[in-house]
Design a protein around this motif. Structure first.
Motif, short mmCIF file in Angstrom:
data_model
loop_
_atom_site.label_atom_id
_atom_site.label_comp_id
_atom_site.label_asym_id
_atom_site.label_seq_id
_atom_site.Cartn_x
_atom_site.Cartn_y
_atom_site.Cartn_z
N TRP A 1 47.08 40.18 35.82
CA TRP A 1 46.21 40.07 37.23
C TRP A 1 46.27 41.40 37.60
O TRP A 1 45.24 41.75 38.13
CB TRP A 1 46.83 39.00 38.00
N GLY A 2 47.27 42.11 37.15
CA GLY A 2 46.99 43.44 37.92
C GLY A 2 46.14 43.77 37.39
O GLY A 2 44.85 45.07 38.32
N ALA A 3 45.58 44.40 35.78
CA ALA A 3 44.14 44.93 35.19
C ALA A 3 43.70 44.33 35.67
O ALA A 3 41.69 45.17 35.59
CB ALA A 3 44.87 44.52 33.38
N PHE A 4 42.87 42.70 35.92
CA PHE A 4 41.89 41.78 36.79
C PHE A 4 42.10 42.69 38.06
O PHE A 4 40.21 43.48 38.29
CB PHE A 4 42.20 40.60 36.71
N ILE A 5 42.75 42.97 38.86
CA ILE A 5 42.54 43.34 41.00
C ILE A 5 41.80 44.03 40.01
O ILE A 5 40.90 45.00 41.88
CB ILE A 5 44.00 43.66 41.11
N HIS A 6 42.49 45.46 39.56
CA HIS A 6 41.47 46.83 39.27
C HIS A 6 40.64 46.74 39.10
O HIS A 6 39.83 47.41 39.20
CB HIS A 6 42.58 47.45 38.40
N HIS A 7 39.97 45.89 37.78
CA HIS A 7 38.85 46.08 37.68
C HIS A 7 37.56 45.59 38.44
O HIS A 7 36.79 46.16 38.99
CB HIS A 7 38.31 45.30 36.08
N HIS A 8 37.96 44.68 39.32
CA HIS A 8 36.99 44.44 40.93
C HIS A 8 37.93 44.28 41.72
O HIS A 8 37.38 43.80 42.49
CB HIS A 8 37.31 41.99 40.40
N HIS A 9 38.22 45.77 42.56
CA HIS A 9 38.63 45.96 42.92
C HIS A 9 37.58 46.85 44.86
O HIS A 9 36.16 46.86 43.76
CB HIS A 9 39.31 47.44 42.84
N GLY A 10 37.82 45.52 45.63
CA GLY A 10 36.39 45.31 46.70
C GLY A 10 35.46 45.08 46.11
O GLY A 10 34.76 44.96 47.29
N ASP B 1 33.24 31.54 41.77
CA ASP B 1 32.68 32.94 41.13
C ASP B 1 34.38 33.74 40.37
O ASP B 1 34.40 34.10 39.40
CB ASP B 1 32.29 33.57 41.99
N TRP B 2 35.19 33.68 41.25
CA TRP B 2 36.61 34.24 41.32
C TRP B 2 37.47 32.98 40.08
O TRP B 2 37.84 33.95 39.10
CB TRP B 2 37.80 34.43 42.07
N THR B 3 37.60 32.03 39.92
CA THR B 3 38.29 30.82 39.03
C THR B 3 37.24 31.08 37.69
O THR B 3 37.92 30.90 36.73
CB THR B 3 37.97 29.69 39.54
N ARG B 4 35.90 31.07 37.52
CA ARG B 4 34.99 31.78 36.45
C ARG B 4 35.55 32.92 35.76
O ARG B 4 35.77 33.13 34.57
CB ARG B 4 34.36 31.71 36.43
N LEU B 5 35.22 33.93 36.71
CA LEU B 5 35.79 35.14 35.87
C LEU B 5 37.24 35.63 35.64
O LEU B 5 37.68 36.05 34.47
CB LEU B 5 35.78 36.77 36.98
N TRP B 6 38.87 35.55 36.48
CA TRP B 6 39.90 35.02 36.40
C TRP B 6 40.10 34.23 34.77
O TRP B 6 40.80 34.45 34.50
CB TRP B 6 40.32 35.14 37.15
N LYS B 7 39.18 32.99 34.40
CA LYS B 7 39.98 32.71 33.87
C LYS B 7 39.07 32.83 32.10
O LYS B 7 39.82 32.88 30.92
CB LYS B 7 38.92 30.49 33.24
N GLY B 8 38.44 33.79 31.78
CA GLY B 8 37.40 34.26 31.39
C GLY B 8 38.20 35.58 31.08
O GLY B 8 38.23 36.05 29.94
#
Length: 260
Positions: free
Chosen positions: A177-186, A193-200
């Motif tokens: 999640w730390g890496a994910f939130i950094h990549h999609h910041h802002g 859409d968030w669920t699809r991206l997070w699972k992928g």
């Protein structure tokens, strides 16, 4: 699309006799642009709407033009050559603001006319129509409301995490999640859409880390799920018709990621 025909990957596919895969790729681009999916092509849409065959899709994956994820495929570097959903919606908003600005004068005139009607005891037909239209728009927008990743953390992520943990119990979701939130910041997106991206994201992270998915459990007449349902234990369990039918029913009822 200028230069598309001269792209190295496109030329490779044509030389290999896979011009049909190029057609599939073009239709996938069209679908993503129409539905604003940011390069994501759902599995069902790829097979049903586009009508692609597994061989055609695999050729695109092998060429690095598609990346397979849990629920479909991602078009490689989509955002580098196409407008994202955020950019499209921003452009639409600006366009609507320009139109609204030009209509401002006529709206003010209509407002004065409407106020005069109300204070005189009259109720014009268009007054209810405009109110109903506004309520309908507000109601519809609630289903497509976009949230930030931080808001998603409190709403949709808990359920997604439960599903991911079943499939990849050894994956560190906190680190992911730390890496994910950094990549999609802002960014702002819908819950879906968030669920699809997070699972992928988690699936790719597990694959890159060499973390295999958990082995599916197959229900049998003597597994603990059947024994508990029948109120038996290993000593009293029997491979009778009732136990076998229950095991078969459980296997058909559950989805793969639900089995533990």
């Amino acid at each position: 699309m200028n230069g598309f025909y001269d792209n190295d990957k496109i030329r490779d596919l044509v030389r290999m006799g896979r011009a049909d895969s190029v057609g599939v790729y073009c239709m996938a681009l069209s679908l993503c642009g129409d539905r604003l999916t940011d390069g994501f092509v759902p599995r069902r849409a790829m097979l049903s709407n586009i009508g692609a065959t597994p061989e055609q899709v695999q050729a695109l994956v092998d060429e690095g033009m598609l990346e397979e994820v849990e629920e479909g495929w991602l078009i490689h570097d989509y955002a580098e050559h196409n407008r994202t959903k955020e950019q499209v919606l921003h452009a639409r908003k600006k366009s609507a603001e320009r139109v609204a600005k030009h209509r401002n004068e006529s709206d003010v005139t209509a407002l004065h006319r409407n106020c005069n009607a109300v204070t005189s005891g009259q109720t014009p037909e268009h007054q209810n129509t405009r109110t109903q239209k506004k309520e309908k728009e507000e109601y519809s927008s609630s289903f497509s409301k976009e949230t930030t990743a931080d808001e998603y953390l409190e709403t949709g992520r808990p359920e997604a995490d439960r599903q991911i943990s079943r499939q990849y119990p050894n994956l560190d979701l906190t680190d992911a999640w730390g890496a994910f939130i950094h990549h999609h910041h802002g960014e702002t997106r819908t819950i879906a859409d968030w669920t699809r991206l997070w699972k992928g994201w988690c699936q790719r992270r597990a694959n890159m880390s060499g973390i295999p998915p958990s082995k599916r459990h197959k229900h049998t007449w003597k597994c603990r799920h059947v024994l508990e349902a029948l109120g038996c234990d290993e000593e009293t369990a029997q491979a009778d018709e009732k136990a076998c039918e229950l095991a078969d029913k459980l296997n058909k009822k559950e989805k793969p990621w639900q089995r533990t």
